[in-house]
Motif scaffolding. Structure first.
Motif, PDB file in Angstrom:
ATOM      1  N   SER A  35      42.248  36.542  36.323  1.00 51.88           N
ATOM      2  CA  SER A  35      41.878  35.168  36.689  1.00 51.88           C
ATOM      3  C   SER A  35      40.904  35.085  37.858  1.00 51.88           C
ATOM      4  N   THR A  39      36.996  40.071  47.905  1.00 50.73           N
ATOM      5  CA  THR A  39      37.748  39.132  47.062  1.00 50.73           C
ATOM      6  C   THR A  39      38.655  38.312  47.981  1.00 50.73           C
ATOM      7  N   GLY A  74      38.237  50.895  47.485  1.00 47.84           N
ATOM      8  CA  GLY A  74      38.382  50.644  48.920  1.00 47.84           C
ATOM      9  C   GLY A  74      38.401  49.144  49.151  1.00 47.84           C
ATOM     10  N   TYR A 100      52.493  47.956  50.722  1.00 49.69           N
ATOM     11  CA  TYR A 100      51.355  48.018  49.791  1.00 49.69           C
ATOM     12  C   TYR A 100      50.978  49.482  49.527  1.00 49.69           C
ATOM     13  N   ILE A 133      38.701  41.250  41.381  1.00 43.29           N
ATOM     14  CA  ILE A 133      38.354  42.491  40.673  1.00 43.29           C
ATOM     15  C   ILE A 133      38.680  42.378  39.180  1.00 43.29           C
ATOM     16  N   ASP A 175      53.048  36.456  33.501  1.00 41.21           N
ATOM     17  CA  ASP A 175      53.617  36.816  34.794  1.00 41.21           C
ATOM     18  C   ASP A 175      54.171  38.228  34.626  1.00 41.21           C
ATOM     19  N   VAL A 176      53.586  39.195  35.325  1.00 33.86           N
ATOM     20  CA  VAL A 176      53.995  40.598  35.110  1.00 33.86           C
ATOM     21  C   VAL A 176      55.418  40.875  35.585  1.00 33.86           C
ATOM     22  N   LYS A 182      51.093  51.479  45.946  1.00 30.47           N
ATOM     23  CA  LYS A 182      49.927  52.073  45.294  1.00 30.47           C
ATOM     24  C   LYS A 182      50.104  53.589  45.119  1.00 30.47           C
ATOM     25  N   VAL A 240      37.216  45.492  48.941  1.00 34.23           N
ATOM     26  CA  VAL A 240      36.340  44.749  48.049  1.00 34.23           C
ATOM     27  C   VAL A 240      36.336  43.274  48.467  1.00 34.23           C
ATOM     28  N   ARG A 266      48.617  34.248  35.879  1.00 33.43           N
ATOM     29  CA  ARG A 266      49.429  33.034  35.867  1.00 33.43           C
ATOM     30  C   ARG A 266      48.605  31.745  35.872  1.00 33.43           C
ATOM     31  N   SER A 267      47.387  31.776  36.429  1.00 31.53           N
ATOM     32  CA  SER A 267      46.615  30.538  36.643  1.00 31.53           C
ATOM     33  C   SER A 267      45.712  30.207  35.461  1.00 31.53           C
ATOM     34  N   GLY A 300      45.720  40.124  35.863  1.00 35.20           N
ATOM     35  CA  GLY A 300      45.039  39.652  37.073  1.00 35.20           C
ATOM     36  C   GLY A 300      43.582  39.334  36.770  1.00 35.20           C
ATOM     37  N   THR A 328      41.119  40.187  50.381  1.00 34.62           N
ATOM     38  CA  THR A 328      40.733  40.759  51.680  1.00 34.62           C
ATOM     39  C   THR A 328      40.124  39.712  52.602  1.00 34.62           C
ATOM     40  N   ASN A 336      45.841  45.466  36.612  1.00 31.12           N
ATOM     41  CA  ASN A 336      45.103  45.123  37.835  1.00 31.12           C
ATOM     42  C   ASN A 336      45.838  44.110  38.711  1.00 31.12           C
TER      43      ASN A 336
HETATM   44  N1  LIG Z   1      40.249  43.565  47.152  1.00 31.75           N
HETATM   45  C1  LIG Z   1      40.392  44.791  47.571  1.00 31.75           C
HETATM   46  O1  LIG Z   1      39.821  45.188  48.602  1.00 31.75           O
HETATM   47  C2  LIG Z   1      41.249  45.769  46.816  1.00 31.75           C
HETATM   48  C3  LIG Z   1      41.177  47.113  47.195  1.00 31.75           C
HETATM   49  C4  LIG Z   1      41.939  48.055  46.519  1.00 31.75           C
HETATM   50  C5  LIG Z   1      42.734  47.668  45.469  1.00 31.75           C
HETATM   51  N2  LIG Z   1      42.794  46.356  45.119  1.00 31.75           N
HETATM   52  C6  LIG Z   1      43.660  46.011  43.999  1.00 31.75           C
HETATM   53  O2  LIG Z   1      42.908  45.365  42.999  1.00 31.75           O
HETATM   54  C7  LIG Z   1      43.729  44.436  42.288  1.00 31.75           C
HETATM   55  C8  LIG Z   1      43.046  43.086  42.275  1.00 31.75           C
HETATM   56  O3  LIG Z   1      42.824  42.690  43.612  1.00 31.75           O
HETATM   57  P1  LIG Z   1      41.844  41.488  43.997  1.00 31.75           P
HETATM   58  O4  LIG Z   1      41.180  41.891  45.231  1.00 31.75           O
HETATM   59  O5  LIG Z   1      41.051  41.058  42.819  1.00 31.75           O
HETATM   60  O6  LIG Z   1      42.958  40.397  44.357  1.00 31.75           O
HETATM   61  P2  LIG Z   1      43.061  38.819  44.070  1.00 31.75           P
HETATM   62  O7  LIG Z   1      41.713  38.205  44.111  1.00 31.75           O
HETATM   63  O8  LIG Z   1      44.111  38.319  44.971  1.00 31.75           O
HETATM   64  O9  LIG Z   1      43.587  38.795  42.572  1.00 31.75           O
HETATM   65  C9  LIG Z   1      44.892  39.214  42.259  1.00 31.75           C
HETATM   66  C10 LIG Z   1      45.118  38.943  40.785  1.00 31.75           C
HETATM   67  O10 LIG Z   1      46.464  39.300  40.460  1.00 31.75           O
HETATM   68  C11 LIG Z   1      47.041  38.243  39.722  1.00 31.75           C
HETATM   69  N3  LIG Z   1      48.495  38.228  39.887  1.00 31.75           N
HETATM   70  C12 LIG Z   1      49.204  38.225  41.040  1.00 31.75           C
HETATM   71  N4  LIG Z   1      50.519  38.176  40.788  1.00 31.75           N
HETATM   72  C13 LIG Z   1      50.647  38.174  39.436  1.00 31.75           C
HETATM   73  C14 LIG Z   1      51.748  38.128  38.543  1.00 31.75           C
HETATM   74  N5  LIG Z   1      53.031  38.067  38.996  1.00 31.75           N
HETATM   75  N6  LIG Z   1      51.520  38.139  37.215  1.00 31.75           N
HETATM   76  C15 LIG Z   1      50.252  38.189  36.741  1.00 31.75           C
HETATM   77  N7  LIG Z   1      49.162  38.218  37.532  1.00 31.75           N
HETATM   78  C16 LIG Z   1      49.365  38.208  38.855  1.00 31.75           C
HETATM   79  C17 LIG Z   1      46.363  36.981  40.268  1.00 31.75           C
HETATM   80  O11 LIG Z   1      46.373  35.946  39.302  1.00 31.75           O
HETATM   81  P3  LIG Z   1      47.323  34.645  39.336  1.00 31.75           P
HETATM   82  O12 LIG Z   1      47.513  34.259  40.766  1.00 31.75           O
HETATM   83  O13 LIG Z   1      46.529  33.684  38.519  1.00 31.75           O
HETATM   84  O14 LIG Z   1      48.564  35.087  38.658  1.00 31.75           O
HETATM   85  C18 LIG Z   1      44.931  37.486  40.433  1.00 31.75           C
HETATM   86  O15 LIG Z   1      44.230  37.402  39.223  1.00 31.75           O
HETATM   87  C19 LIG Z   1      45.079  44.452  42.989  1.00 31.75           C
HETATM   88  O16 LIG Z   1      45.959  45.298  42.316  1.00 31.75           O
HETATM   89  C20 LIG Z   1      44.763  45.043  44.360  1.00 31.75           C
HETATM   90  O17 LIG Z   1      45.862  45.706  44.920  1.00 31.75           O
HETATM   91  C21 LIG Z   1      42.082  45.403  45.780  1.00 31.75           C
END
Ligand SMILES: NC(=O)c1ccc[n+]([C@@H]2O[C@H](COP(=O)([O-])OP(=O)(O)OC[C@H]3O[C@@H](n4cnc5c(N)ncnc54)[C@H](OP(=O)(O)O)[C@@H]3O)[C@@H](O)[C@H]2O)c1
Length: 255
Positions: A19, A195, A191, A161, A22, A67-68, A165, A193, A42-43, A17, A198, A94
């Motif tokens: 790309s 991105t 918590g 979700y 976080i 792709d995980v 987790k 973030v 993936r991107s 993740g 959210t 991640n």
């Molecule tokens: N944002 C928050 O508030 C928050 C809070 C707590 C925990 N988290 C956790 O932090 C992590 C990152 O979240 P984020 O906020 O950065 O989200 P995000 O901006 O939506 O990024 C998600 C990432 O996961 C990748 N991804 C999704 N499906 C995938 C797959 N099948 N294979 C490989 N990569 C994949 C996406 O890349 P591609 O689309 O390019 O594959 C992207 O890089 C997640 O696990 C999320 O649950 C986020």
């Protein structure tokens, strides 16, 4: 022990993740801390952008598609990264998704399976491959699983979700005990973030206010604020830390 214990110099890190969001910030922070980094997702174009940020900061990057949910893709990614950067010392699981917000009675099983498939099974698939490779070379390493505050407390209306987790936290503890001392395994529980992830809830005025009220610091985090914790957990400074859930949530879970 000096500040050098926080350095990742000499390490190769894979950040799933990587790309955007976080994962992108963790990839950049790990590179700034001295690791050679493979941001994987993936991107392709977005991965190149992460790699450019790493190289602009003087680091070494090897972006690679992954792709995980696909076992062959996971193996090919590790082969590719090893051929380019060398053996992988740090794995950051991640990659995550959360496409559902609502009453769990309205959830379809396809969505449930998708969320569990990426957030839990995807992280396990990558961990298993990493663990096998460390074992094959009698090496050592560290895994950081990016869970969520939803891995330690309830997040109503986000039941699949939250389940995913909590499962990731369980997996973290179990692998930490099973794979010690060769591999340390920890979870990072952010918590809310700022991105893409959210965006929907932050842009909905009612939900946004409810969420802010639930956060003692009364604000959303910037991605680099949680990336710093991932660097710490992967580094020698956390040498005696394994099976731990490191919460970075503005105080939500403390209430
Ligand atoms: N944002 C928050 O508030 C928050 C809070 C707590 C925990 N988290 C956790 O932090 C992590 C990152 O979240 P984020 O906020 O950065 O989200 P995000 O901006 O939506 O990024 C998600 C990432 O996961 C990748 N991804 C999704 N499906 C995938 C797959 N099948 N294979 C490989 N990569 C994949 C996406 O890349 P591609 O689309 O390019 O594959 C992207 O890089 C997640 O696990 C999320 O649950 C986020």
């Amino acid at each position: 022990m000096g500040l050098s214990a926080f350095s990742l110099k000499g390490n190769v890190a894979v950040v799933t993740g990587g790309s955007r969001g976080i994962g992108e910030e963790i990839a950049v922070a790990m590179a700034k801390s001295g690791a050679d980094v493979a941001p994987v997702a993936r991107s392709e174009d977005a991965l190149e952008a992460t790699a450019d940020r790493i190289e602009d900061a003087g680091g070494t990057a090897h972006p690679c598609t992954l792709d995980v949910t696909d076992g062959a893709s996971v193996e090919a990614m590790f082969d590719d990264v090893e051929a380019s950067l060398g053996c992988v010392d740090v794995l950051v699981n991640n990659a995550g998704v959360n496409p559902f917000f609502g009453d769990a009675r309205n959830l379809d099983m396809e969505t449930w399976n998708k969320i569990l498939g990426v957030n839990v099974t995807g992280a396990f698939r990558c961990s298993r491959e990493f663990g096998r490779r460390i074992d094959d070379r009698d090496g050592t390493g560290s895994i950081v699983n990016v869970a969520s505050v939803g891995g330690v407390v309830a997040l109503p209306y986000q039941t699949p979700y939250t389940a995913s987790k909590h499962a990731l936290v369980g997996m973290t503890k179990s692998l930490a005990v099973e794979w010690t001392p060769e591999i340390r395994v920890n979870a990072l529980a952010p918590g809310y973030v700022k991105t893409e992830f959210t965006k929907g809830v932050r842009e909905n005025e009612n939900i946004r206010e409810d969420i802010l009220e639930s956060i003692p610091q009364n604000r959303f985090a910037d991605p680099d604020e949680v990336a710093a914790s991932a660097v710490y957990l992967a580094s020698d400074a956390a040498g005696y830390v394994t099976g731990e859930v490191h919460v970075a949530d503005g105080g939500i879970a403390a209430q």
